[in-house]
Design a protein around this motif. Structure first.
Motif, PDB file in Angstrom:
ATOM      1  N   ASP A   4      71.497 -61.384  10.341  1.00 37.18           N
ATOM      2  CA  ASP A   4      72.806 -61.280  10.991  1.00 37.18           C
ATOM      3  C   ASP A   4      73.565 -60.127  10.351  1.00 37.18           C
ATOM      4  O   ASP A   4      73.904 -60.165   9.171  1.00 37.18           O
ATOM      5  CB  ASP A   4      73.577 -62.595  10.814  1.00 37.18           C
ATOM      6  CG  ASP A   4      74.875 -62.603  11.606  1.00 37.18           C
ATOM      7  OD1 ASP A   4      75.033 -61.710  12.480  1.00 37.18           O
ATOM      8  OD2 ASP A   4      75.705 -63.467  11.334  1.00 37.18           O
ATOM      9  N   LEU A   5      73.805 -59.091  11.143  1.00 32.38           N
ATOM     10  CA  LEU A   5      74.474 -57.896  10.632  1.00 32.38           C
ATOM     11  C   LEU A   5      75.938 -58.179  10.315  1.00 32.38           C
ATOM     12  O   LEU A   5      76.539 -57.521   9.473  1.00 32.38           O
ATOM     13  CB  LEU A   5      74.352 -56.759  11.651  1.00 32.38           C
ATOM     14  CG  LEU A   5      74.619 -55.356  11.132  1.00 32.38           C
ATOM     15  CD1 LEU A   5      73.684 -55.021   9.986  1.00 32.38           C
ATOM     16  CD2 LEU A   5      74.479 -54.351  12.234  1.00 32.38           C
ATOM     17  N   SER A   6      76.509 -59.164  10.942  1.00 32.43           N
ATOM     18  CA  SER A   6      77.908 -59.467  10.675  1.00 32.43           C
ATOM     19  C   SER A   6      78.099 -60.093   9.296  1.00 32.43           C
ATOM     20  O   SER A   6      79.214 -60.141   8.781  1.00 32.43           O
ATOM     21  CB  SER A   6      78.465 -60.394  11.753  1.00 32.43           C
ATOM     22  OG  SER A   6      77.763 -61.620  11.723  1.00 32.43           O
ATOM     23  N   VAL A   8      76.833 -58.809   6.602  1.00 29.13           N
ATOM     24  CA  VAL A   8      76.863 -57.738   5.613  1.00 29.13           C
ATOM     25  C   VAL A   8      78.301 -57.245   5.471  1.00 29.13           C
ATOM     26  O   VAL A   8      79.030 -57.102   6.448  1.00 29.13           O
ATOM     27  CB  VAL A   8      75.932 -56.592   6.043  1.00 29.13           C
ATOM     28  CG1 VAL A   8      75.945 -55.474   5.023  1.00 29.13           C
ATOM     29  CG2 VAL A   8      74.526 -57.103   6.249  1.00 29.13           C
ATOM     30  N   GLU A   9      78.674 -56.955   4.251  1.00 28.31           N
ATOM     31  CA  GLU A   9      80.050 -56.507   4.016  1.00 28.31           C
ATOM     32  C   GLU A   9      80.263 -55.102   4.587  1.00 28.31           C
ATOM     33  O   GLU A   9      79.328 -54.310   4.726  1.00 28.31           O
ATOM     34  CB  GLU A   9      80.334 -56.477   2.516  1.00 28.31           C
ATOM     35  CG  GLU A   9      80.415 -57.843   1.895  1.00 28.31           C
ATOM     36  CD  GLU A   9      80.847 -57.751   0.440  1.00 28.31           C
ATOM     37  OE1 GLU A   9      81.461 -56.733   0.055  1.00 28.31           O
ATOM     38  OE2 GLU A   9      80.570 -58.705  -0.293  1.00 28.31           O
ATOM     39  N   THR A  10      81.479 -54.781   4.885  1.00 26.82           N
ATOM     40  CA  THR A  10      81.832 -53.493   5.468  1.00 26.82           C
ATOM     41  C   THR A  10      81.536 -52.359   4.494  1.00 26.82           C
ATOM     42  O   THR A  10      81.040 -51.299   4.882  1.00 26.82           O
ATOM     43  CB  THR A  10      83.324 -53.490   5.849  1.00 26.82           C
ATOM     44  OG1 THR A  10      83.592 -54.607   6.682  1.00 26.82           O
ATOM     45  CG2 THR A  10      83.697 -52.222   6.572  1.00 26.82           C
ATOM     46  N   ALA A  11      81.795 -52.578   3.229  1.00 28.70           N
ATOM     47  CA  ALA A  11      81.556 -51.535   2.227  1.00 28.70           C
ATOM     48  C   ALA A  11      80.070 -51.200   2.158  1.00 28.70           C
ATOM     49  O   ALA A  11      79.686 -50.022   2.021  1.00 28.70           O
ATOM     50  CB  ALA A  11      82.059 -51.992   0.865  1.00 28.70           C
ATOM     51  N   THR A  12      79.210 -52.193   2.302  1.00 30.82           N
ATOM     52  CA  THR A  12      77.772 -51.948   2.284  1.00 30.82           C
ATOM     53  C   THR A  12      77.353 -51.149   3.517  1.00 30.82           C
ATOM     54  O   THR A  12      76.533 -50.225   3.434  1.00 30.82           O
ATOM     55  CB  THR A  12      77.009 -53.285   2.213  1.00 30.82           C
ATOM     56  OG1 THR A  12      77.481 -54.037   1.095  1.00 30.82           O
ATOM     57  CG2 THR A  12      75.518 -53.060   2.087  1.00 30.82           C
ATOM     58  N   LEU A  13      77.893 -51.484   4.666  1.00 30.07           N
ATOM     59  CA  LEU A  13      77.591 -50.737   5.900  1.00 30.07           C
ATOM     60  C   LEU A  13      78.072 -49.288   5.802  1.00 30.07           C
ATOM     61  O   LEU A  13      77.380 -48.364   6.230  1.00 30.07           O
ATOM     62  CB  LEU A  13      78.233 -51.433   7.105  1.00 30.07           C
ATOM     63  CG  LEU A  13      77.607 -52.760   7.537  1.00 30.07           C
ATOM     64  CD1 LEU A  13      78.410 -53.381   8.671  1.00 30.07           C
ATOM     65  CD2 LEU A  13      76.176 -52.552   7.950  1.00 30.07           C
ATOM     66  N   VAL A  14      79.247 -49.077   5.238  1.00 30.96           N
ATOM     67  CA  VAL A  14      79.773 -47.719   5.062  1.00 30.96           C
ATOM     68  C   VAL A  14      78.876 -46.934   4.113  1.00 30.96           C
ATOM     69  O   VAL A  14      78.549 -45.764   4.355  1.00 30.96           O
ATOM     70  CB  VAL A  14      81.237 -47.760   4.560  1.00 30.96           C
ATOM     71  CG1 VAL A  14      81.688 -46.383   4.109  1.00 30.96           C
ATOM     72  CG2 VAL A  14      82.148 -48.292   5.639  1.00 30.96           C
ATOM     73  N   PHE A  15      78.418 -47.575   3.029  1.00 27.71           N
ATOM     74  CA  PHE A  15      77.542 -46.908   2.074  1.00 27.71           C
ATOM     75  C   PHE A  15      76.212 -46.525   2.726  1.00 27.71           C
ATOM     76  O   PHE A  15      75.729 -45.394   2.569  1.00 27.71           O
ATOM     77  CB  PHE A  15      77.324 -47.833   0.876  1.00 27.71           C
ATOM     78  CG  PHE A  15      76.426 -47.247  -0.169  1.00 27.71           C
ATOM     79  CD1 PHE A  15      76.873 -46.213  -0.976  1.00 27.71           C
ATOM     80  CD2 PHE A  15      75.137 -47.719  -0.329  1.00 27.71           C
ATOM     81  CE1 PHE A  15      76.048 -45.666  -1.945  1.00 27.71           C
ATOM     82  CE2 PHE A  15      74.295 -47.170  -1.285  1.00 27.71           C
ATOM     83  CZ  PHE A  15      74.752 -46.150  -2.099  1.00 27.71           C
TER      84      PHE A  15
END
Length: 100
Positions: A4-6, A8-15
């Protein structure tokens, strides 16, 4: 178990997105550099071929001219031409021009 991609934290996705964008940019820069080196190499090769061809042509013309001049200077003209009457000025002997 599904990912589930939701979750994952936003900071990890940005990184991760930043890493992917950096990899794309690095690939673009490396490809552009490689293309530039190929174009420069082709231009240098073309320049070398053209300049060497022109130098060979000039050298051929010079050596041909040198052979022609040496062959012409080796010709022995045993006598002068006899004087011929000019139409209105009398008689003048012709002059033989030689390469001395």
């Amino acid at each position: 178990m599904q990912f589930d991609l939701s979750a994952v934290e936003t900071a990890t996705l940005v990184f991760i997105g930043t890493l992917v964008f950096g990899a794309i940019l690095a690939a673009f820069v490396l490809t552009a550099g490689l293309v530039a080196l190929v174009v420069l190499g082709a231009g240098k090769l073309a320049w070398v071929v053209v300049s060497n061809s022109l130098l060979a042509v000039v050298h051929g013309i010079n050596s041909g001219w040198d052979r022609l001049v040496h062959r012409a200077s080796a010709v022995d003209l045993s006598g002068d031409f006899q004087g011929q009457p000019a139409p209105s000025t009398g008689t003048y002997p012709r002059v033989i021009l030689r390469d001395s």
